[in-house]
Enzyme design. Sequence first.
Site, PDB file in Angstrom:
ATOM      1  N   GLN A  51      -4.329  -1.259   9.646  1.00 33.96           N
ATOM      2  CA  GLN A  51      -4.210  -2.570   9.009  1.00 33.96           C
ATOM      3  C   GLN A  51      -4.852  -3.650   9.883  1.00 33.96           C
ATOM      4  O   GLN A  51      -4.502  -3.800  11.045  1.00 33.96           O
ATOM      5  CB  GLN A  51      -2.728  -2.900   8.745  1.00 33.96           C
ATOM      6  N   LYS A  60       0.840  -1.203   0.000  1.00 33.71           N
ATOM      7  CA  LYS A  60       0.000   0.000   0.000  1.00 33.71           C
ATOM      8  C   LYS A  60       0.881   1.263   0.000  1.00 33.71           C
ATOM      9  O   LYS A  60       0.593   2.225  -0.712  1.00 33.71           O
ATOM     10  CB  LYS A  60      -0.935  -0.013   1.224  1.00 33.71           C
ATOM     11  N   ASP A 114     -10.425   3.243   4.797  1.00 31.63           N
ATOM     12  CA  ASP A 114     -10.974   1.917   4.504  1.00 31.63           C
ATOM     13  C   ASP A 114     -12.503   1.876   4.521  1.00 31.63           C
ATOM     14  O   ASP A 114     -13.094   0.832   4.251  1.00 31.63           O
ATOM     15  CB  ASP A 114     -10.443   0.913   5.541  1.00 31.63           C
TER      16      ASP A 114
END
Length: 291
Positions: free
Chosen positions: A96, A52, A119
């Site tokens: 994460q 990422k 997200d």
Amino acid sequence: MILIDGKKIASDIRNEIKDKVEQIRLATNSSPCLATILVGDNPASQTYINSKIKACQSCGIQSVHHNLKANAPKEKIISLIEELNKNPDIDAILLQLPFADSSIEQECINAIAPAKDADGLHPFNAGFLTLLKSQKEISQKNILAACTPLGIIRLLQKSNIGISGKTAVVVGRSNLVGKPLSLLLLANDATVIMTHSKTKNLKEICKSADILIAALGRAKFINKDFIKDGAAVIDVGINRTEQGLMGDVDFESVQDMNIQITPVPGGVGPMTIAMLLENTLKAFIKNKRVL
Ligand code: NAP
């Protein structure tokens, strides 16, 4: 069998993001910045975070990484998130997942400011999907939706696989994939069937799908007996097995079928990263009021 090339579609999207970021940089002398947080040192999570960060670099998006110890208390993670929420140089925050201690995940997600929720997992953004009448509202109202579901819808659209009026069966009902994806498919006028581990007659239900989404995290679980002739199959699964990385679909058993299907790797994974970049850019544009 026709392959849906997620890698190529994601690469085209990343090039578009790169151009936009460059235009903004020239016009405003600023660029988006994503903060990433990793709790612990799980090797798979480390690999995901690295890719990422690399993807950000390739598009001119800045990133700042924070690695906390695996035993970091919830209060420490939340205090870092609150600091990043207040920092005007940070446009988006990515936590994460999964955590080694899954019981504190949701509380930490809840601490992220919805406008910086890269997200799309904060209850404000996740909950907004239940109100959608059409997917257009996501951009009109500047909602940050979950990356993997967004990427799957984009894959279908870019592959000219119509969604409206189709029967879409989603196997898996997680907050990360199955649930938000079902809501996005519904907003795109599919007739959606959401299934899970307690579903009876799963094979028969899957066989009714024009669009079948396998998001259960069980290597090779979905074979040719679950799939209708002519279906589009999206394999979300990433399963690390002794034979290597595998999807949820038994790829060999469907080789001779008349279907369109995403490979693993090279299908949904690259689209998830592309949508993370798009969400970061979107958060920057909204929060900094550029454009
Ligand atoms: P998850 O949280 O473990 O959820 C799995 C879902 O599948 C649950 O709803 C579970 O049902 C259902 N399920 C499990 N076994 C089943 C069975 N035998 N029959 C029917 N349903 C079953 O997993 P997730 O986070 O959604 O991820 C799913 C997979 O996608 C994993 O392999 C993950 O690594 C992968 N993934 C890939 C990407 C990407 O970018 N490619 C992104 C995210 C996730 P219950 O709710 O009843 O337990």
